[in-house]
Design an enzyme around this catalytic site. Structure first.
Site, PDB file in Angstrom:
ATOM      1  N   GLY A  45       0.745  -1.098  -0.002  1.00 16.17           N
ATOM      2  CA  GLY A  45      -0.030  -0.032   0.030  1.00 16.17           C
ATOM      3  C   GLY A  45       0.867   1.286  -0.208  1.00 16.17           C
ATOM      4  CB  CYS A  47       2.722   2.242   4.722  1.00 16.69           C
ATOM      5  SG  CYS A  47       4.056   1.983   5.904  1.00 16.69           S
ATOM      6  CB  ALA A 122     -12.594  -5.557  -4.636  1.00 20.84           C
ATOM      7  CB  ILE A 191       3.243  14.987   4.028  1.00 20.65           C
ATOM      8  CG1 ILE A 191       2.605  13.717   4.884  1.00 20.65           C
ATOM      9  CG2 ILE A 191       3.692  14.794   2.648  1.00 20.65           C
ATOM     10  CD1 ILE A 191       1.697  12.959   4.130  1.00 20.65           C
ATOM     11  CB  ALA A 275       2.293  18.173   1.287  1.00 18.86           C
ATOM     12  NE  ARG A 278      -2.931  21.215   8.901  1.00 12.54           N
ATOM     13  CZ  ARG A 278      -2.906  22.520   8.474  1.00 12.54           C
ATOM     14  NH1 ARG A 278      -4.170  23.006   7.712  1.00 12.54           N
ATOM     15  NH2 ARG A 278      -1.911  23.427   8.451  1.00 12.54           N
ATOM     16  CG  ASP A 320      -4.701   6.172   5.967  1.00 15.12           C
ATOM     17  OD1 ASP A 320      -4.197   5.745   7.001  1.00 15.12           O
ATOM     18  OD2 ASP A 320      -4.174   6.638   5.022  1.00 15.12           O
ATOM     19  CB  ALA A 328       1.940   2.940   8.656  1.00 18.08           C
ATOM     20  CG  HIS A 451      25.320   5.952  31.098  1.00 18.91           C
ATOM     21  ND1 HIS A 451      24.577   7.179  30.978  1.00 18.91           N
ATOM     22  CD2 HIS A 451      26.578   6.101  31.220  1.00 18.91           C
ATOM     23  CE1 HIS A 451      25.686   8.026  30.701  1.00 18.91           C
ATOM     24  NE2 HIS A 451      26.813   7.340  31.113  1.00 18.91           N
TER      25      HIS A 451
HETATM   26  C1  LIG Z   1       4.622  10.557   2.326  1.00 19.25           C
HETATM   27  C2  LIG Z   1       3.853   9.777   3.221  1.00 19.25           C
HETATM   28  C3  LIG Z   1       4.588   9.744   4.295  1.00 19.25           C
HETATM   29  C4  LIG Z   1       3.912   8.880   5.479  1.00 19.25           C
HETATM   30  N1  LIG Z   1       4.651   8.789   6.542  1.00 19.25           N
HETATM   31  C5  LIG Z   1       4.267   8.158   7.486  1.00 19.25           C
HETATM   32  C6  LIG Z   1       5.011   7.652   8.657  1.00 19.25           C
HETATM   33  O1  LIG Z   1       6.157   8.122   8.793  1.00 19.25           O
HETATM   34  N2  LIG Z   1       4.363   6.897   9.683  1.00 19.25           N
HETATM   35  C7  LIG Z   1       3.082   6.580   9.445  1.00 19.25           C
HETATM   36  O2  LIG Z   1       2.431   6.085  10.424  1.00 19.25           O
HETATM   37  N3  LIG Z   1       2.156   6.777   8.461  1.00 19.25           N
HETATM   38  C8  LIG Z   1       2.627   7.468   7.446  1.00 19.25           C
HETATM   39  N4  LIG Z   1       1.984   8.000   6.086  1.00 19.25           N
HETATM   40  C9  LIG Z   1       0.475   7.168   6.371  1.00 19.25           C
HETATM   41  C10 LIG Z   1       0.640   5.808   5.974  1.00 19.25           C
HETATM   42  O3  LIG Z   1       1.232   5.566   4.834  1.00 19.25           O
HETATM   43  C11 LIG Z   1      -0.726   5.451   5.904  1.00 19.25           C
HETATM   44  O4  LIG Z   1      -1.565   5.780   7.225  1.00 19.25           O
HETATM   45  C12 LIG Z   1      -0.931   3.943   5.724  1.00 19.25           C
HETATM   46  O5  LIG Z   1      -0.567   3.479   4.696  1.00 19.25           O
HETATM   47  C13 LIG Z   1      -2.436   3.697   5.778  1.00 19.25           C
HETATM   48  O6  LIG Z   1      -2.708   2.235   5.646  1.00 19.25           O
HETATM   49  P1  LIG Z   1      -4.000   1.829   4.751  1.00 19.25           P
HETATM   50  O7  LIG Z   1      -3.605   0.087   4.937  1.00 19.25           O
HETATM   51  O8  LIG Z   1      -5.040   2.219   5.621  1.00 19.25           O
HETATM   52  O9  LIG Z   1      -3.869   2.184   3.233  1.00 19.25           O
HETATM   53  P2  LIG Z   1      -3.036   2.187   2.199  1.00 19.25           P
HETATM   54  O10 LIG Z   1      -1.547   2.008   2.622  1.00 19.25           O
HETATM   55  O11 LIG Z   1      -3.404   3.443   1.368  1.00 19.25           O
HETATM   56  O12 LIG Z   1      -3.498   0.851   1.406  1.00 19.25           O
HETATM   57  C14 LIG Z   1      -4.730   0.892   0.414  1.00 19.25           C
HETATM   58  C15 LIG Z   1      -4.312   0.020  -0.397  1.00 19.25           C
HETATM   59  O13 LIG Z   1      -5.850  -0.432  -1.096  1.00 19.25           O
HETATM   60  C16 LIG Z   1      -5.663  -0.403  -2.406  1.00 19.25           C
HETATM   61  N5  LIG Z   1      -6.962  -0.409  -2.931  1.00 19.25           N
HETATM   62  C17 LIG Z   1      -7.757   0.857  -2.924  1.00 19.25           C
HETATM   63  N6  LIG Z   1      -9.135   0.540  -3.534  1.00 19.25           N
HETATM   64  C18 LIG Z   1      -9.042  -0.662  -3.880  1.00 19.25           C
HETATM   65  C19 LIG Z   1      -9.960  -1.502  -4.363  1.00 19.25           C
HETATM   66  N7  LIG Z   1     -11.074  -1.247  -4.801  1.00 19.25           N
HETATM   67  N8  LIG Z   1      -9.812  -2.595  -4.704  1.00 19.25           N
HETATM   68  C20 LIG Z   1      -8.395  -3.420  -4.330  1.00 19.25           C
HETATM   69  N9  LIG Z   1      -7.633  -2.710  -3.786  1.00 19.25           N
HETATM   70  C21 LIG Z   1      -7.882  -1.346  -3.678  1.00 19.25           C
HETATM   71  C22 LIG Z   1      -4.479   0.466  -2.503  1.00 19.25           C
HETATM   72  O14 LIG Z   1      -4.098   0.172  -3.998  1.00 19.25           O
HETATM   73  C23 LIG Z   1      -3.420   0.390  -1.451  1.00 19.25           C
HETATM   74  O15 LIG Z   1      -2.595  -0.418  -1.873  1.00 19.25           O
HETATM   75  C24 LIG Z   1       2.705   8.489   5.337  1.00 19.25           C
HETATM   76  C25 LIG Z   1       2.207   8.863   4.168  1.00 19.25           C
HETATM   77  C26 LIG Z   1       2.383   9.512   3.008  1.00 19.25           C
HETATM   78  C27 LIG Z   1       1.648   9.714   1.733  1.00 19.25           C
END
Ligand SMILES: Cc1cc2nc3c(=O)[nH]c(=O)nc-3n(C[C@H](O)[C@H](O)[C@H](O)COP(=O)(O)OP(=O)(O)OC[C@H]3O[C@@H](n4cnc5c(N)ncnc54)[C@H](O)[C@@H]3O)c2cc1C
Length: 472
Positions: A45, A47, A122, A191, A275, A278, A320, A328, A451
């Protein structure tokens, strides 16, 4: 009807293979469920592929480059011609390899746990069936339980729509082939500021445009003032109380037009990174939720109870897609809970504290209440601080900028921890554990910390709050 249309059935279907989804799939399978994981892009995804991991890899490389000056000071001659210092292509290759290693690690765990992976998009066609489509193939899958883990995507601002060429999101930023000379960053949240961290250290001039009167509004002012990203001697320019309006293109440059204090300003760069979202946009479009009883809340996210169930009993939502904080590690925990509950286990998301780390220079880590929130909640509040300039470990690594602050109620119960300094992200774990275990200041103060280490600063801050300081 699409050629190859077939129908199968599973105990648990997970839509989206980000940190939330793959964790739910693994945990469900470990609990004995027959699990199908559907992903339309890449396992891991946001992350793993375009968020936490690639961003932190590049930040590491930029800090490493920046620290070369320090090496010279302490007797390690690392001098080379400035144009030879950065081979950005090689840095990107190394970053990609890091992502690939983690990717194949996740894939092999999924295989080991017999999670079936299906490529495609899906959508629900009713409350117990999804349709997965990929180019010329389509498949209907019946399920007992489903987990929605489709994540979120960057918010687009009217007038600043992503064109993926000049007006870009963090996704394109992470894949740039060269370090730009100049870039405009719209949004001074974490970000945006992490982008400043890596770009400025690679020598790029970064211009930040933030609508609020300061950047990083979610963090205390005395924490933000420690960051090199906001220091004037750094090569970036920060425009606060400035509202980005539109973009125009000139030659090979993009020019951002913004309103600052009633006047129009123009800022040019090779790219404009937007970016400013929020609250990124949840990926709910075309998911077919209208064919289920899953309710969408007023703010557009999915509401869940402590077991991660939506308003439709057999459909869970995690990560998310359930709203803030979009992190993450929150998605991981929610994934574990959903996988367990789907398998009939008595699990719940009963975590009280979700730590937040920011990989600026120095790092920031916060968990629990900040001093103002504590003042509002308790009649008496005790705080204590320890500066890294008094930490033996910080002196040995030349990372003395920052402090640890602890916040407790009048009876000494720990209510919050704020860290700005080296390894703040790592130090957060002890603080979070202490808070979850309802620790008091003296629990941490009297625990022997190895330490010289950075976490000694947490114990020292607790001693300061108790007026029992030894090292300051
Ligand atoms: C630049 C950046 C830096 C970040 N840094 C941090 C950090 O340091 N620490 C932290 O905790 N978080 C960080 N985050 C946030 C973190 O990436 C997200 O909170 C996390 O990835 C959310 O996980 P998720 O499983 O909810 O969704 P995602 O990781 O977004 O995964 C969702 C997946 O669902 C798939 N999908 C969507 N719709 C469909 C569908 N209909 N059918 C099949 N597949 C589908 C997508 O392709 C994707 O692969 C960062 C985000 C960004 C953009």
């Amino acid at each position: 009807m699409v050629v190859g249309d077939i129908e199968t059935g599973v105990d648990l279907v997970v839509i989206g293979a980000g940190p939330g989804g793959y964790t739910a799939a693994i945990r469900g399978a470990q609990e004995g469920l027959d699990v199908l994981l559907v992903e339309k892009e890449t396992i891991g995804g946001t992350c793993l592929n375009r968020g936490c991991i690639p961003a932190k890899a590049l930040i590491h490389a930029s800090k490493f480059h920046h620290s070369i000056q320090h090496w010279n000071k302490i007797g390690i001659n690392a001098q080379c011609e400035p144009e030879e210092e950065i081979n950005f292509g090689k840095i990107q290759e190394w970053k990609e390899k890091t992502v690939e290693k983690l990717n194949s690690g996740v894939k092999s765990i999924l295989e080991r746990e017999n999670v079936e992976i299906m490529r495609g998009t899906a959508r629900f066609i009713d409350e117990s069936t999804i349709r997965v489509e990929e180019e010329h193939n389509a498949e209907n899958v019946n399920f007992e339980n489903a987990v929605i883990a489709t994540g979120s995507q960057p918010l687009e601002i009217p007038g600043l729509e992503f064109d993926k060429d000049k007006v870009i999101s963090s996704r394109e930023l992470l894949n740039l082939e060269e370090v730009p000379d100049e870039i405009v960053v719209v949004g001074g949240g974490y970000i945006g500021m992490e982008a400043v961290t890596k770009l400025a250290k690679f020598g790029c001039t970064v211009k930040v445009v933030e609508a609020a009167d300061r950047v990083l509004m979610n963090f205390q002012e005395d924490i933000v003032s420690r960051l090199s990203e906001v220091k004037p001697e750094y090569n970036d320019e920060i425009y606060t109380s400035a509202k980005a309006k539109e973009v125009k293109y000139e030659d090979d440059e993009a020019i951002l037009i913004a309103d600052k204090d009633g006047e129009e300003i123009e800022l040019s760069g090779e790219y404009i990174l937007v970016a400013a979202g929020r609250t990124p946009r949840p990926n709910l479009e075309n998911l077919g939720l209208e064919n289920t009883e899953v309710d969408i809340s007023e703010d557009g996210f999915l509401e869940v109870d402590k077991t991660m169930r939506t308003s439709q009993d057999n459909i869970f939502a995690i990560g998310d897609i359930t709203g803030n904080p979009m992190l993450a590690h929150k998605a991981y925990r929610e994934g574990e809970v959903a996988g367990e509950v789907a398998a009939g286990k008595p699990s719940a998301f009963d975590n009280q504290y979700i730590p937040k780390a920011m990989y600026t220079d120095p790092e920031v880590g916060v968990v629990g209440l900040n001093p103002e929130e504590a003042e509002e909640k308790f009649e008496e509040v005790i705080t204590g601080e320890f500066p890294f300039s008094a930490s033996g470990r910080a002196l040995t690594t030349n990372e003395t900028n920052g402090f640890v602050r602890v916040i407790a109620s009048g009876d000494g119960k720990l209510e919050g921890v704020q860290i700005v300094g080296p390894r703040a992200s790592d130090m957060l774990s002890e603080a979070t554990l202490a808070l979850e275990m309802q620790a008091y200041l003296d629990d941490i103060a009297n625990t022997i910390h190895a330490h010289p280490t950075f976490p000694e600063a947490l114990a020292e801050a607790c001693k300061d709050a108790l007026d029992k300081s030894v090292h300051i």
